[in-house]
Enzyme design. Structure first.
Site, PDB file in Angstrom:
ATOM      1  N   ASP A 195     -11.341 -98.396  39.988  1.00  0.00           N
ATOM      2  CA  ASP A 195     -11.361 -97.192  39.145  1.00  0.00           C
ATOM      3  C   ASP A 195     -10.576 -96.021  39.729  1.00  0.00           C
ATOM      4  O   ASP A 195     -10.909 -94.850  39.485  1.00  0.00           O
ATOM      5  CB  ASP A 195     -12.819 -96.756  38.861  1.00  0.00           C
ATOM      6  CG  ASP A 195     -13.566 -97.819  38.069  1.00  0.00           C
ATOM      7  OD1 ASP A 195     -12.907 -98.499  37.241  1.00  0.00           O
ATOM      8  OD2 ASP A 195     -14.767 -97.996  38.294  1.00  0.00           O
ATOM      9  N   ARG A 196      -9.567 -96.334  40.534  1.00  0.00           N
ATOM     10  CA  ARG A 196      -8.711 -95.291  41.148  1.00  0.00           C
ATOM     11  C   ARG A 196      -9.486 -94.364  42.089  1.00  0.00           C
ATOM     12  O   ARG A 196      -9.021 -93.288  42.438  1.00  0.00           O
ATOM     13  CB  ARG A 196      -8.006 -94.427  40.087  1.00  0.00           C
ATOM     14  CG  ARG A 196      -7.167 -95.202  39.091  1.00  0.00           C
ATOM     15  CD  ARG A 196      -5.798 -95.538  39.696  1.00  0.00           C
ATOM     16  NE  ARG A 196      -4.886 -96.094  38.715  1.00  0.00           N
ATOM     17  CZ  ARG A 196      -4.795 -97.385  38.409  1.00  0.00           C
ATOM     18  NH1 ARG A 196      -5.592 -98.271  38.985  1.00  0.00           N
ATOM     19  NH2 ARG A 196      -3.909 -97.806  37.533  1.00  0.00           N
ATOM     20  N   LEU A 197     -10.689 -94.791  42.472  1.00  0.00           N
ATOM     21  CA  LEU A 197     -11.475 -93.952  43.387  1.00  0.00           C
ATOM     22  C   LEU A 197     -11.219 -94.440  44.814  1.00  0.00           C
ATOM     23  O   LEU A 197     -12.090 -94.976  45.499  1.00  0.00           O
ATOM     24  CB  LEU A 197     -12.964 -94.019  43.019  1.00  0.00           C
ATOM     25  CG  LEU A 197     -13.256 -93.508  41.601  1.00  0.00           C
ATOM     26  CD1 LEU A 197     -14.724 -93.687  41.241  1.00  0.00           C
ATOM     27  CD2 LEU A 197     -12.868 -92.034  41.482  1.00  0.00           C
TER      28      LEU A 197
END
Ligand SMILES: Cc1cc2nc3c(=O)[nH]c(=O)nc-3n(C[C@H](O)[C@H](O)[C@H](O)COP(=O)(O)O)c2cc1C
Length: 217
Positions: A195-197
């Site tokens: 999630d691009r985290l």
């Protein structure tokens, strides 16, 4: 994350996404961490895990990039070898600052290193040059890296001439060929996560000691 994204992430990102940066903290030694990541990259089957992008800049701020191979690293810095009359070398001599970047795609990992640059000692360049294949040694004599070349034939003739010149003897290191060492002042580790985290840690050297902080991705 939907199932398709999860499957794609699993196959493209490999182990890195799931591993995260458990081993990194504010107090980690970034050279040790780099060693750990580099060894993982070597074991992962990546072709040329030592390939890195090297950014240089003219004194008036025009940047340029190319790939070089990382040949050694330790607390003192990160070393690559090149022709001292090449464009990159000329830029580094006039503006001895560089940035290097390694992206190990399958591990979803990126490392950025920045700092001042210096030539390695002649003795260190001699030792590395002596370890290269004879073909690469002859190539270092034949190539006027970054200069315009009229035809492939000219290069091949220069190789033949150098080969003849050093026939029956060890090939000495040309004076125009050797290493540069980037003395890191800032090292950033980026670990891709779902999630691009992503995880990011930036280490900077303050009065000799490394200090790290976590950053937003
Ligand atoms: C995978 C790979 C590894 C390379 N390794 C080196 C290297 O270690 N040293 C080098 O001088 N050029 C290396 N090159 C060539 C450089 O990318 C570049 O073309 C050359 O050094 C001339 O760059 P310059 O004109 O900016 O000086 C490599 C290229 C590739 C694609």
């Amino acid at each position: 994350m939907n199932l398709l994204t999860a499957i794609r992430t699993f196959f493209t990102a490999g182990q890195g996404v799931f591993r995260g940066m458990k081993d990194a903290s504010e107090d980690s030694n970034p050279i040790e961490l780099f060693k750990d990541w580099f060894e993982t990259a070597e074991k992962s089957g990546i072709i040329l895990p030592e390939a890195m992008s090297l950014a240089t800049s003219t004194p008036d701020g025009h940047p340029s990039l190319r790939t070089v191979l990382l040949k050694s690293f330790d607390e003192d810095g990160f070393v690559f070898y090149t022709n001292y009359e090449s464009r990159k070398a000329r830029e580094l001599i006039e503006n001895p600052q560089a940035s290097i970047l390694i992206h190990w795609a399958v591990l979803h990992r990126q490392v950025r290193i920045e700092g001042p640059v210096e030539r390695v000692s002649d003795a260190e360049s001699d030792t590395y040059f002596a370890s290269r294949s004879r073909g690469s040694q002859i190539g270092a004599w034949a190539s006027m890296q970054s200069k315009m070349l009229g035809s492939r034939e000219i290069l091949e003739n220069r190789v033949k001439e150098a080969d003849k010149k050093f026939a029956g003897q060890a090939v000495p290191r040309p004076e125009h060929w050797g290493g540069f060492r980037i003395r890191p002042e800032r090292i950033e580790f980026w670990q891709g996560k779902a999630d691009r985290l992503h995880d990011r840690f930036i280490y900077s050297r303050e009065t000799g000691a490394w200090r790290g902080s976590r950053y937003y991705p």
